[in-house]
Enzyme design. Structure first.
Site, PDB file in Angstrom:
ATOM      1  N   CYS A 120      72.210  -0.547 -15.290  1.00 13.11           N
ATOM      2  CA  CYS A 120      73.146  -1.236 -14.411  1.00 13.11           C
ATOM      3  C   CYS A 120      73.708  -0.200 -13.435  1.00 13.11           C
ATOM      4  O   CYS A 120      74.528   0.644 -13.808  1.00 13.11           O
ATOM      5  CB  CYS A 120      74.262  -1.868 -15.247  1.00 13.11           C
ATOM      6  SG  CYS A 120      75.405  -2.892 -14.317  1.00 13.11           S
ATOM      7  N   CYS A 175      71.832  -0.517  23.284  1.00 12.99           N
ATOM      8  CA  CYS A 175      70.588  -0.917  22.620  1.00 12.99           C
ATOM      9  C   CYS A 175      70.006   0.251  21.841  1.00 12.99           C
ATOM     10  O   CYS A 175      69.770   1.328  22.391  1.00 12.99           O
ATOM     11  CB  CYS A 175      69.589  -1.401  23.659  1.00 12.99           C
ATOM     12  SG  CYS A 175      67.959  -1.786  22.990  1.00 12.99           S
TER      13      CYS A 175
END
Length: 319
Positions: A120, A175
């Site tokens: 986990c 961009c």
């Protein structure tokens, strides 16, 4: 055994994002179902967010339903160390990275066959490398593809080799196609990855970010060699390749996803950015105020593969 990685706590704080430091160095646990890798199923390799040591392959990942990434077996037992943990007045077995000692999570005996083990692990303790970028022997190149990279601490060199001493920087300047191309040409920059960060939407796609509703900016996360180029010098290049006075736009592109932003990793980068920005303001270099945001680095979501190295693939950029 993997090669040991040693840093002072100050160095760890500068290298890791706040949540990563809390998990990996203070042994805390992220909230269930909050980590980006809990519901990620792309084929590839999970690496230690602190040092890049291979931890788990996607083939061993499964849904345990508890809200944290779960695995049945590690890449190599030698890459992990185990410690008894009595912090909750019960015995648990803590899992740490054998190389850097970072806390990863715990292992239980309620997993599926064939191992019946349940690793986990906190998402914040890992980086992900897609299968087509992973080293067949267990290593990996820079995290990319449509998967989160919360640590942003990959140290791969241009040929996919480990480059000790690499540091992370994250910038948004319009961009990301053009920004990645320009930053990638700077001597001392080792790797570049385009993606999304600074918003609230988990696992966003390019289409999601283009709606201007996720809060994310198109960004580039890179690793650089501080022996070749300093962070302050890198900031100089950042301010030179775009117009930092434009608000929520760059060139013809409009929207908050195209904003100018510095996502600092640690207090040292923050102070360096504040210094450089103060010098720019004092120089009267721009007639209008800087619009560049200076905010802490958070989870970085790698963009889809076809956006990575766009200029090299297509020979064009958006501005």
């Amino acid at each position: 055994m993997p090669k040991k990685v040693k840093k002072t706590e100050k160095q760890w704080k500068e290298a890791l994002a706040p949540e990563q430091y809390q998990v990996m160095r203070e042994g805390r646990t992220e909230q269930p179902f909050s980590g980006p890798y809990n519901d990620a199923w792309e084929n590839g390799l999970y690496l230690c967010a602190g040092c890049g040591t291979p931890l788990f392959r996607s083939e061993s990942k499964y849904d345990h339903g508890t809200g944290w990434p779960s695995f049945t077996a590690p890449v190599n037992e030698k890459n992990l160390v185990y410690k008894d943990d009595y912090s909750l007045l019960m015995k648990r077995v803590e899992v740490r990275c054998a190389a850097c000692g970072g806390h990863l999570g715990h292992v239980f005996d309620d997993g599926p066959a064939p191992t019946f083990l349940h690793y986990c692990i906190n998402s914040a303790a890992m980086n992900f490398v897609p299968a087509d970028k992973a080293d067949p022997k267990g290593g990996g190149e820079a995290a990319s593809g449509n998967a989160p990279s919360p640590a942003g601490k990959d140290k791969s060199g241009p040929a996919g080799k480990d480059r000790p001493g690499g540091e992370t920087a994250t910038f948004a300047a319009g961009c990301f196609w053009g920004v990645e191309h320009k930053l990638g040409k700077i001597p001392g920059v080792l790797t570049t990855v385009v993606g999304y960060t600074g918003g609230k939407t988990a696992n966003p796609t390019y289409q999601d970010v283009c709606t201007d509703k996720t809060g994310h900016a198109e960004a580039v996360q890179l690793t650089f060699d501080p022996a070749v180029i300093s962070y302050e010098q890198l900031l100089g290049h950042f301010f030179a390749i775009h117009d930092p006075t434009q608000v929520n736009r760059q060139g013809p592109d409009r929207g908050s996803q195209y904003r100018s932003a510095i996502f600092f990793h640690g207090e040292s980068q923050k102070k360096s950015a504040e210094k450089v920005m103060a010098e720019i303001r004092a120089s009267k270099r721009f007639k209008v105020p800087l619009a560049t945001e200076l905010v802490p680095a958070t989870v970085f979501y790698g963009a889809e593969e076809h956006h990575q190295k766009y200029f090299e693939k297509h020979g064009i950029v958006c501005y």
